[in-house]
Design a protein around this motif. Structure first.
Motif, PDB file in Angstrom:
ATOM      1  N   GLY A  32       0.811  -1.240   0.095  1.00 27.24           N
ATOM      2  CA  GLY A  32       0.013  -0.084  -0.144  1.00 27.24           C
ATOM      3  C   GLY A  32       0.816   1.249  -0.034  1.00 27.24           C
ATOM      4  N   VAL A  33       2.090   1.064  -0.027  1.00 25.67           N
ATOM      5  CA  VAL A  33       2.992   2.288  -0.211  1.00 25.67           C
ATOM      6  C   VAL A  33       3.228   2.768  -1.458  1.00 25.67           C
ATOM      7  CG1 VAL A  33       5.256   3.185   0.422  1.00 25.67           C
ATOM      8  CG2 VAL A  33       4.283   1.589   2.104  1.00 25.67           C
ATOM      9  N   LEU A  34       3.029   4.213  -1.581  1.00 27.38           N
ATOM     10  CA  LEU A  34       3.339   4.609  -2.923  1.00 27.38           C
ATOM     11  C   LEU A  34       4.663   5.069  -3.126  1.00 27.38           C
ATOM     12  CD1 LEU A  34       0.240   7.196  -3.419  1.00 27.38           C
ATOM     13  CD2 LEU A  34       0.613   4.984  -4.703  1.00 27.38           C
ATOM     14  N   VAL A  35       5.503   4.848  -4.317  1.00 26.44           N
ATOM     15  CA  VAL A  35       6.736   5.425  -4.599  1.00 26.44           C
ATOM     16  C   VAL A  35       7.003   6.292  -5.381  1.00 26.44           C
ATOM     17  CG1 VAL A  35       9.023   4.354  -5.183  1.00 26.44           C
ATOM     18  CG2 VAL A  35       7.525   2.828  -3.922  1.00 26.44           C
ATOM     19  N   SER A  36       7.675   7.278  -5.253  1.00 30.81           N
ATOM     20  CA  SER A  36       7.914   8.584  -6.216  1.00 30.81           C
ATOM     21  C   SER A  36       8.759   8.213  -7.440  1.00 30.81           C
ATOM     22  CB  SER A  36       8.109   9.704  -5.219  1.00 30.81           C
ATOM     23  OG  SER A  36       9.465   9.734  -4.715  1.00 30.81           O
ATOM     24  N   ALA A  37       8.303   9.087  -8.310  1.00 33.49           N
ATOM     25  CA  ALA A  37       9.139   9.011  -9.559  1.00 33.49           C
ATOM     26  C   ALA A  37      10.184   9.902  -9.553  1.00 33.49           C
ATOM     27  CB  ALA A  37       8.241   9.122 -10.874  1.00 33.49           C
ATOM     28  N   LYS A  38      11.356   9.954 -10.179  1.00 34.49           N
ATOM     29  CA  LYS A  38      12.537  10.902 -10.393  1.00 34.49           C
ATOM     30  C   LYS A  38      12.529  11.273 -11.783  1.00 34.49           C
ATOM     31  CE  LYS A  38      13.910  10.681  -5.949  1.00 34.49           C
ATOM     32  NZ  LYS A  38      12.920  10.733  -5.209  1.00 34.49           N
ATOM     33  N   THR A  39      12.149  10.553 -12.723  1.00 36.26           N
ATOM     34  CA  THR A  39      12.596  10.933 -14.205  1.00 36.26           C
ATOM     35  C   THR A  39      11.123  10.738 -14.826  1.00 36.26           C
ATOM     36  OG1 THR A  39      13.278   8.740 -15.100  1.00 36.26           O
ATOM     37  CG2 THR A  39      14.854  10.060 -14.153  1.00 36.26           C
ATOM     38  N   TYR A  40      10.855  11.089 -16.002  1.00 33.53           N
ATOM     39  CA  TYR A  40       9.744  10.988 -16.863  1.00 33.53           C
ATOM     40  C   TYR A  40       9.746   9.577 -17.251  1.00 33.53           C
ATOM     41  CZ  TYR A  40       6.446  11.377 -20.591  1.00 33.53           C
ATOM     42  OH  TYR A  40       5.205  10.981 -21.460  1.00 33.53           O
ATOM     43  N   ASN A  58      -9.768   6.306  -4.878  1.00 33.53           N
ATOM     44  CA  ASN A  58      -9.478   4.990  -3.954  1.00 33.53           C
ATOM     45  C   ASN A  58      -8.592   5.283  -3.058  1.00 33.53           C
ATOM     46  OD1 ASN A  58     -11.314   3.495  -5.025  1.00 33.53           O
ATOM     47  ND2 ASN A  58     -10.037   2.438  -6.583  1.00 33.53           N
ATOM     48  N   LEU A  59      -7.538   6.136  -3.254  1.00 35.01           N
ATOM     49  CA  LEU A  59      -6.579   6.541  -2.467  1.00 35.01           C
ATOM     50  C   LEU A  59      -6.899   7.673  -1.144  1.00 35.01           C
ATOM     51  CD1 LEU A  59      -3.480   7.365  -4.578  1.00 35.01           C
ATOM     52  CD2 LEU A  59      -3.564   5.529  -3.034  1.00 35.01           C
ATOM     53  N   ILE A  60      -7.788   8.337  -1.607  1.00 32.06           N
ATOM     54  CA  ILE A  60      -8.275   9.506  -0.864  1.00 32.06           C
ATOM     55  C   ILE A  60      -9.586   8.841  -0.051  1.00 32.06           C
ATOM     56  CG2 ILE A  60      -7.288  11.517  -1.945  1.00 32.06           C
ATOM     57  CD1 ILE A  60     -10.037  12.081  -3.398  1.00 32.06           C
ATOM     58  N   THR A  61     -10.039   7.798  -0.292  1.00 33.41           N
ATOM     59  CA  THR A  61     -11.118   7.524   0.533  1.00 33.41           C
ATOM     60  C   THR A  61     -10.850   6.094   0.975  1.00 33.41           C
ATOM     61  OG1 THR A  61     -12.038   6.343  -1.449  1.00 33.41           O
ATOM     62  CG2 THR A  61     -13.065   8.418  -1.139  1.00 33.41           C
ATOM     63  N   GLU A  62      -9.596   5.763   1.384  1.00 33.30           N
ATOM     64  CA  GLU A  62      -9.365   4.371   1.745  1.00 33.30           C
ATOM     65  C   GLU A  62      -9.703   4.268   3.427  1.00 33.30           C
ATOM     66  OE1 GLU A  62      -4.842   2.192   2.066  1.00 33.30           O
ATOM     67  OE2 GLU A  62      -4.853   4.409   2.426  1.00 33.30           O
ATOM     68  N   GLU A  63     -10.154   2.953   3.577  1.00 27.41           N
ATOM     69  CA  GLU A  63     -10.481   2.761   4.916  1.00 27.41           C
ATOM     70  C   GLU A  63      -9.604   2.098   5.835  1.00 27.41           C
ATOM     71  OE1 GLU A  63     -13.480   3.621   6.386  1.00 27.41           O
ATOM     72  OE2 GLU A  63     -14.328   4.515   4.508  1.00 27.41           O
ATOM     73  N   PRO A  64      -9.557   2.308   7.262  1.00 28.90           N
ATOM     74  CA  PRO A  64     -10.514   3.332   7.919  1.00 28.90           C
ATOM     75  C   PRO A  64     -10.157   4.680   7.955  1.00 28.90           C
ATOM     76  CG  PRO A  64      -8.600   2.252   9.308  1.00 28.90           C
ATOM     77  CD  PRO A  64      -8.593   1.595   7.793  1.00 28.90           C
ATOM     78  N   GLU A  65      -8.752   4.984   7.549  1.00 31.81           N
ATOM     79  CA  GLU A  65      -8.521   6.257   7.440  1.00 31.81           C
ATOM     80  C   GLU A  65      -7.418   6.690   6.080  1.00 31.81           C
ATOM     81  OE1 GLU A  65      -6.500   9.552  10.464  1.00 31.81           O
ATOM     82  OE2 GLU A  65      -8.126   8.536  11.212  1.00 31.81           O
ATOM     83  N   PRO A  66      -7.641   7.544   5.570  1.00 27.61           N
ATOM     84  CA  PRO A  66      -6.774   7.618   4.205  1.00 27.61           C
ATOM     85  C   PRO A  66      -5.241   7.975   4.976  1.00 27.61           C
ATOM     86  CG  PRO A  66      -8.572   9.452   4.172  1.00 27.61           C
ATOM     87  CD  PRO A  66      -8.722   8.520   5.347  1.00 27.61           C
ATOM     88  N   LYS A  67      -4.271   7.586   3.929  1.00 27.70           N
ATOM     89  CA  LYS A  67      -2.975   7.945   4.253  1.00 27.70           C
ATOM     90  C   LYS A  67      -2.586   9.021   3.348  1.00 27.70           C
ATOM     91  CE  LYS A  67      -1.762   3.366   4.184  1.00 27.70           C
ATOM     92  NZ  LYS A  67      -0.929   2.266   4.066  1.00 27.70           N
ATOM     93  N   TYR A  68      -3.225   9.011   2.051  1.00 28.23           N
ATOM     94  CA  TYR A  68      -2.547  10.142   1.142  1.00 28.23           C
ATOM     95  C   TYR A  68      -3.643  10.891   0.603  1.00 28.23           C
ATOM     96  CZ  TYR A  68       1.137   6.497   0.742  1.00 28.23           C
ATOM     97  OH  TYR A  68       2.147   5.898   0.820  1.00 28.23           O
TER      98      TYR A  68
END
Length: 88
Positions: A32-40, A58-68
């Motif tokens: 469930g962890v998002l990884v960030s991009a450095k290049t295109y 889906n990310l912003i309405t994640e249950e029980p509480e959104p992380k992102y």
């Protein structure tokens, strides 16, 4: 500078606990962890805005509480390996 004529859409996100630290999504790990991009080339690109929005929703309405918190932005290539995000 170029982009796909159909459009490439990316997820622009931040952790709820870090309100000023925004990233562009590279991948979503199985834990469930998002990884960030450095290049295109690293950026995870959606070809349809609706698919990107469904993912962000889906990310912003994640249950029980959104992380992102997340937004959908158009991603465009810069010279070299860089990229920038354009508004909708």
């Amino acid at each position: 500078m170029s982009a796909d004529h159909i459009g490439n859409w990316a997820i622009f996100y931040r952790k709820i606990s870090e309100p000023t630290n925004w990233h562009t999504m590279k991948l979503w790990r199985s834990d469930g962890v998002l990884v960030s991009a450095k290049t295109y080339d690293d950026v995870y690109k959606f070809t349809r805005y609706r698919e990107a929005w469904e993912f962000a929703k889906n990310l912003i309405t994640e249950e029980p509480e959104p992380k992102y918190d997340a937004q959908v932005k158009r991603v465009c290539r810069r010279r070299g390996t860089g990229f920038y995000l354009a508004g909708n």
